[in-house]
Design a protein around this motif. Structure first.
Motif, short mmCIF file in Angstrom:
data_model
loop_
_atom_site.label_atom_id
_atom_site.label_comp_id
_atom_site.label_asym_id
_atom_site.label_seq_id
_atom_site.Cartn_x
_atom_site.Cartn_y
_atom_site.Cartn_z
N HIS A 6 3.68 8.94 -1.46
CA HIS A 6 4.27 10.21 -1.92
C HIS A 6 5.62 9.93 -2.58
CE1 HIS A 6 5.04 14.72 -0.81
NE2 HIS A 6 5.83 14.38 -1.81
N HIS A 8 8.04 10.66 -6.45
CA HIS A 8 8.18 11.47 -7.67
C HIS A 8 8.99 10.71 -8.70
CE1 HIS A 8 6.64 14.94 -5.51
NE2 HIS A 8 7.45 14.61 -4.51
N LYS A 108 -2.43 17.02 -7.18
CA LYS A 108 -1.33 17.46 -6.32
C LYS A 108 -1.07 18.94 -6.61
CE LYS A 108 2.68 17.82 -4.10
NZ LYS A 108 3.82 17.04 -3.77
N HIS A 177 4.22 15.79 4.41
CA HIS A 177 5.24 16.07 5.41
C HIS A 177 4.65 16.24 6.81
CE1 HIS A 177 7.38 16.41 1.72
NE2 HIS A 177 6.81 17.54 1.39
N ASP A 228 8.63 10.30 -0.10
CA ASP A 228 9.15 11.38 -0.96
C ASP A 228 10.30 10.86 -1.82
OD1 ASP A 228 8.78 13.87 -2.02
OD2 ASP A 228 9.66 14.99 -0.36
ZN ZN Z 1 7.36 15.55 -2.60
#
Ligand code: ZN
Length: 267
Positions: A6, A8, A108, A177, A228
């Motif tokens: 995960h 970005h 996603k 999460h 993340d």
């Molecule tokens: Zn995220």
């Protein structure tokens, strides 16, 4: 072998502005400037071999550009991409066909940034069509730090969606999460044991003991290591995961083996 499921990145031209804006909204300091080159540098420094990048379409107009670039970059530079789709998408089947035909592992969705609840009929239709094509679905789950007062993907909604899909999405839904951000007790009560994956993104350092309880109750074979990034430090997350009171085999499943199955790669 470590796979971060995960992350970005943003196009170089808008990365700094976007990351600064998101950081101000959520009150989270970033660990990189959000550029692809910075993620690659972080991976090298931290010992992450593969990162999965999860772009979000905040408008249906963005889908085509995102998916074309993701298809082009997928599997190169040790980066894998999820496809993007928005609930307002007018050509759900064509969009998902494009994602499937170009070898992306799934899609996603982010109910908070896409302005719809997970159990909205538009999402249900997208999830049903994704399942038909054997695509995985990664969804943001639980509170989003930028929209604390209105949760668009609650554990109750997740349960409702799984019921409505009647098994079609079993073992294909990935809840970010650890099942629901900042809601570990509800996850323990309501979501553990379901046929879904959960990722460790952004919560592993917030409540590591709760994460261990969730892993024990849910099963390490359905947990994916994730950070993340740029919102968390990949190196610190690996050290933290390795320090948890789990068996070596459980850690290997979480750090890479489960992700290898999803991405169809061998470690
Ligand atoms: Zn995220």
């Amino acid at each position: 072998m470590v796979i971060d499921f995960h992350t970005h990145t943003f196009p170089d031209s808008i990365a700094e502005r976007t990351v600064a804006g998101l950081a101000a909204c959520g009150g989270l300091p970033p660990y990189t400037d959000g550029k692809k080159s910075s993620l690659l540098a972080s991976m090298k420094k931290s010992g992450v071999h593969i990162s999965v990048t999860l772009p979000v379409a905040t408008h249906t107009k963005q889908e085509h550009t995102i998916n074309t670039l993701s298809a082009q970059w997928n599997g190169k530079d040790n980066l894998y991409y999820a496809g993007a789709i928005h609930p307002d998408c007018e050509n759900v089947c064509d969009t998902l066909d494009f994602i499937k035909e170009n070898g992306l592992f799934g899609i996603k969705i982010h109910p908070d940034y896409q302005g719809a609840h997970l159990d909205d009929p538009r999402y249900i239709r997208i999830l049903r069509e994704a399942a038909k094509r054997d695509l995985y679905v990664v969804t943001h789950a639980g509170i989003d730090v930028a929209f604390r007062d209105h949760v668009h993907c609650t554990p109750e909604m997740i349960l409702r969606v799984l019921r409505q899909l009647d098994g079609a999405l079993d073992h294909k839904l990935i809840l970010a999460h650890m099942g629901s951000y900042e809601m570990p007790d509800t996850v323990l009560e309501q979501l553990c044991g379901l046929p879904v994956y959960m990722d460790t993104a952004a919560v592993l350092d917030l409540y590591p003991e709760k994460c261990v309880s969730i892993i024990r109750r849910h099963g390490a074979d359905k947990i994916l290591f994730a950070t993340d990034s740029p919102w968390k430090d990949q190196g610190a997350y690996i050290r933290l995961l390795r320090s948890l009171p789990l068996h070596t085999e459980e850690k290997e499943s979480i750090l890479h083996a489960n992700a290898e199955k999803i991405l169809c790669i061998s470690g």
